[in-house]
Design a protein around this motif. Sequence first.
Motif, PDB file in Angstrom:
ATOM      1  N   GLY A   9     -19.065  12.836 -25.812  1.00 27.67           N
ATOM      2  CA  GLY A   9     -19.830  14.074 -25.935  1.00 27.67           C
ATOM      3  C   GLY A   9     -19.174  15.058 -26.875  1.00 27.67           C
ATOM      4  N   GLY A  10     -19.898  16.109 -27.180  1.00 29.37           N
ATOM      5  CA  GLY A  10     -19.365  17.134 -28.064  1.00 29.37           C
ATOM      6  C   GLY A  10     -20.452  18.046 -28.567  1.00 29.37           C
ATOM      7  N   LEU A  11     -20.101  18.854 -29.545  1.00 29.08           N
ATOM      8  CA  LEU A  11     -21.032  19.793 -30.172  1.00 29.08           C
ATOM      9  C   LEU A  11     -21.581  19.174 -31.449  1.00 29.08           C
ATOM     10  N   VAL A  12     -22.880  19.195 -31.585  1.00 32.52           N
ATOM     11  CA  VAL A  12     -23.519  18.626 -32.767  1.00 32.52           C
ATOM     12  C   VAL A  12     -24.681  19.525 -33.170  1.00 32.52           C
ATOM     13  N   GLN A  13     -24.958  19.569 -34.448  1.00 31.89           N
ATOM     14  CA  GLN A  13     -26.072  20.377 -34.930  1.00 31.89           C
ATOM     15  C   GLN A  13     -27.403  19.659 -34.702  1.00 31.89           C
ATOM     16  N   PRO A  14     -28.479  20.408 -34.592  1.00 30.43           N
ATOM     17  CA  PRO A  14     -29.798  19.756 -34.494  1.00 30.43           C
ATOM     18  C   PRO A  14     -30.012  18.777 -35.634  1.00 30.43           C
ATOM     19  N   GLY A  16     -28.461  15.968 -35.749  1.00 33.98           N
ATOM     20  CA  GLY A  16     -27.264  15.149 -35.821  1.00 33.98           C
ATOM     21  C   GLY A  16     -27.281  13.987 -34.849  1.00 33.98           C
ATOM     22  N   SER A  17     -26.166  13.263 -34.830  1.00 38.06           N
ATOM     23  CA  SER A  17     -26.051  12.050 -34.014  1.00 38.06           C
ATOM     24  C   SER A  17     -24.762  12.062 -33.215  1.00 38.06           C
ATOM     25  N   LEU A  18     -24.795  11.371 -32.092  1.00 34.77           N
ATOM     26  CA  LEU A  18     -23.610  11.128 -31.276  1.00 34.77           C
ATOM     27  C   LEU A  18     -23.755   9.759 -30.638  1.00 34.77           C
ATOM     28  N   ARG A  19     -22.623   9.154 -30.326  1.00 30.77           N
ATOM     29  CA  ARG A  19     -22.636   7.921 -29.549  1.00 30.77           C
ATOM     30  C   ARG A  19     -21.799   8.141 -28.297  1.00 30.77           C
ATOM     31  N   LEU A  20     -22.430   8.003 -27.162  1.00 29.73           N
ATOM     32  CA  LEU A  20     -21.741   8.094 -25.882  1.00 29.73           C
ATOM     33  C   LEU A  20     -21.302   6.714 -25.434  1.00 29.73           C
ATOM     34  N   SER A  21     -20.162   6.678 -24.755  1.00 32.21           N
ATOM     35  CA  SER A  21     -19.617   5.423 -24.252  1.00 32.21           C
ATOM     36  C   SER A  21     -19.474   5.482 -22.746  1.00 32.21           C
ATOM     37  N   CYS A  22     -19.675   4.346 -22.124  1.00 37.94           N
ATOM     38  CA  CYS A  22     -19.466   4.196 -20.692  1.00 37.94           C
ATOM     39  C   CYS A  22     -18.622   2.956 -20.487  1.00 37.94           C
ATOM     40  N   GLU A  89     -32.892  20.707 -26.949  1.00 43.32           N
ATOM     41  CA  GLU A  89     -33.261  20.372 -25.579  1.00 43.32           C
ATOM     42  C   GLU A  89     -32.567  19.122 -25.056  1.00 43.32           C
ATOM     43  N   ASP A  90     -31.805  18.440 -25.899  1.00 40.96           N
ATOM     44  CA  ASP A  90     -30.977  17.323 -25.439  1.00 40.96           C
ATOM     45  C   ASP A  90     -29.650  17.801 -24.859  1.00 40.96           C
ATOM     46  N   THR A  91     -29.374  19.089 -24.962  1.00 37.97           N
ATOM     47  CA  THR A  91     -28.133  19.645 -24.418  1.00 37.97           C
ATOM     48  C   THR A  91     -28.089  19.442 -22.911  1.00 37.97           C
ATOM     49  N   ALA A  92     -27.024  18.788 -22.447  1.00 37.04           N
ATOM     50  CA  ALA A  92     -26.893  18.452 -21.022  1.00 37.04           C
ATOM     51  C   ALA A  92     -25.555  17.758 -20.807  1.00 37.04           C
ATOM     52  N   THR A 115     -23.204   4.705  -7.977  1.00 38.94           N
ATOM     53  CA  THR A 115     -21.914   4.955  -8.618  1.00 38.94           C
ATOM     54  C   THR A 115     -22.132   5.690  -9.926  1.00 38.94           C
ATOM     55  N   TRP A 116     -21.353   6.764 -10.101  1.00 35.55           N
ATOM     56  CA  TRP A 116     -21.522   7.645 -11.252  1.00 35.55           C
ATOM     57  C   TRP A 116     -20.176   7.922 -11.901  1.00 35.55           C
ATOM     58  N   GLY A 117     -20.222   8.156 -13.190  1.00 37.18           N
ATOM     59  CA  GLY A 117     -19.057   8.674 -13.868  1.00 37.18           C
ATOM     60  C   GLY A 117     -18.973  10.177 -13.695  1.00 37.18           C
ATOM     61  N   GLN A 118     -17.978  10.758 -14.380  1.00 36.61           N
ATOM     62  CA  GLN A 118     -17.751  12.200 -14.241  1.00 36.61           C
ATOM     63  C   GLN A 118     -18.613  13.022 -15.191  1.00 36.61           C
ATOM     64  N   GLY A 119     -19.227  12.361 -16.158  1.00 36.86           N
ATOM     65  CA  GLY A 119     -20.103  13.038 -17.104  1.00 36.86           C
ATOM     66  C   GLY A 119     -19.386  13.465 -18.362  1.00 36.86           C
ATOM     67  N   THR A 120     -20.169  13.577 -19.439  1.00 33.69           N
ATOM     68  CA  THR A 120     -19.659  14.086 -20.708  1.00 33.69           C
ATOM     69  C   THR A 120     -20.692  15.055 -21.265  1.00 33.69           C
ATOM     70  N   LEU A 121     -20.231  16.203 -21.740  1.00 36.96           N
ATOM     71  CA  LEU A 121     -21.128  17.267 -22.161  1.00 36.96           C
ATOM     72  C   LEU A 121     -21.565  17.075 -23.608  1.00 36.96           C
ATOM     73  N   VAL A 122     -22.860  17.144 -23.818  1.00 34.97           N
ATOM     74  CA  VAL A 122     -23.440  17.132 -25.156  1.00 34.97           C
ATOM     75  C   VAL A 122     -24.107  18.478 -25.389  1.00 34.97           C
ATOM     76  N   THR A 123     -23.710  19.141 -26.463  1.00 37.47           N
ATOM     77  CA  THR A 123     -24.294  20.432 -26.823  1.00 37.47           C
ATOM     78  C   THR A 123     -24.889  20.316 -28.222  1.00 37.47           C
ATOM     79  N   VAL A 124     -26.181  20.580 -28.312  1.00 41.09           N
ATOM     80  CA  VAL A 124     -26.869  20.523 -29.600  1.00 41.09           C
ATOM     81  C   VAL A 124     -27.235  21.955 -29.983  1.00 41.09           C
ATOM     82  N   SER A 125     -26.547  22.451 -30.988  1.00 38.74           N
ATOM     83  CA  SER A 125     -26.736  23.847 -31.368  1.00 38.74           C
ATOM     84  C   SER A 125     -26.278  24.052 -32.797  1.00 38.74           C
ATOM     85  N   SER A 126     -26.948  24.984 -33.469  1.00 40.53           N
ATOM     86  CA  SER A 126     -26.531  25.338 -34.824  1.00 40.53           C
ATOM     87  C   SER A 126     -25.594  26.531 -34.790  1.00 40.53           C
TER      88      SER A 126
END
Length: 126
Positions: A9-14, A16-22, A89-92, A115-126
């Motif tokens: 997770g992380g901060l990305v501009q509208p 943009g792209s991210l790849r989450l891993s589990c 609106e993908d921010t979560a 069973t759940w992980g601890q989560g990773t924050l994705v923020t989509v903002s300019s």
Amino acid sequence: QVQLVESGGGLVQPGGSLRLSCTASAFTLDYYTIGWFRQIPGEGREGISCISASDGSTYYADSVKGRFTIYRDNAKNMVYLQMINLKPEDTAVYYCAAEGTQCGTAWSLAPLWNTWGQGTLVTVSS
């Protein structure tokens, strides 16, 4: 007990792209059906994608279809969620889940997963 860990997770501009891993400790992910969920503070967890252990079938919520891709790398014991064309609106907080229902049968209902992980924050903002 299954333990899941998300990252990427992380901060990305509208747009943009991210790849989450589990990933998981002490067990092999390819034996498990894996779901990805996300949660906005004050709201319930939304099921966004699922990949089946039996045949690799994939499922997506309408809100992410065509923009998100779930896939496995069994050699690395990883399940990924590739996200493109991200929107504010993908921010979560994004979670992966295991030991739940099968894809295709109410997979998007969070209470059906154990069973759940601890989560990773994705923020989509300019």
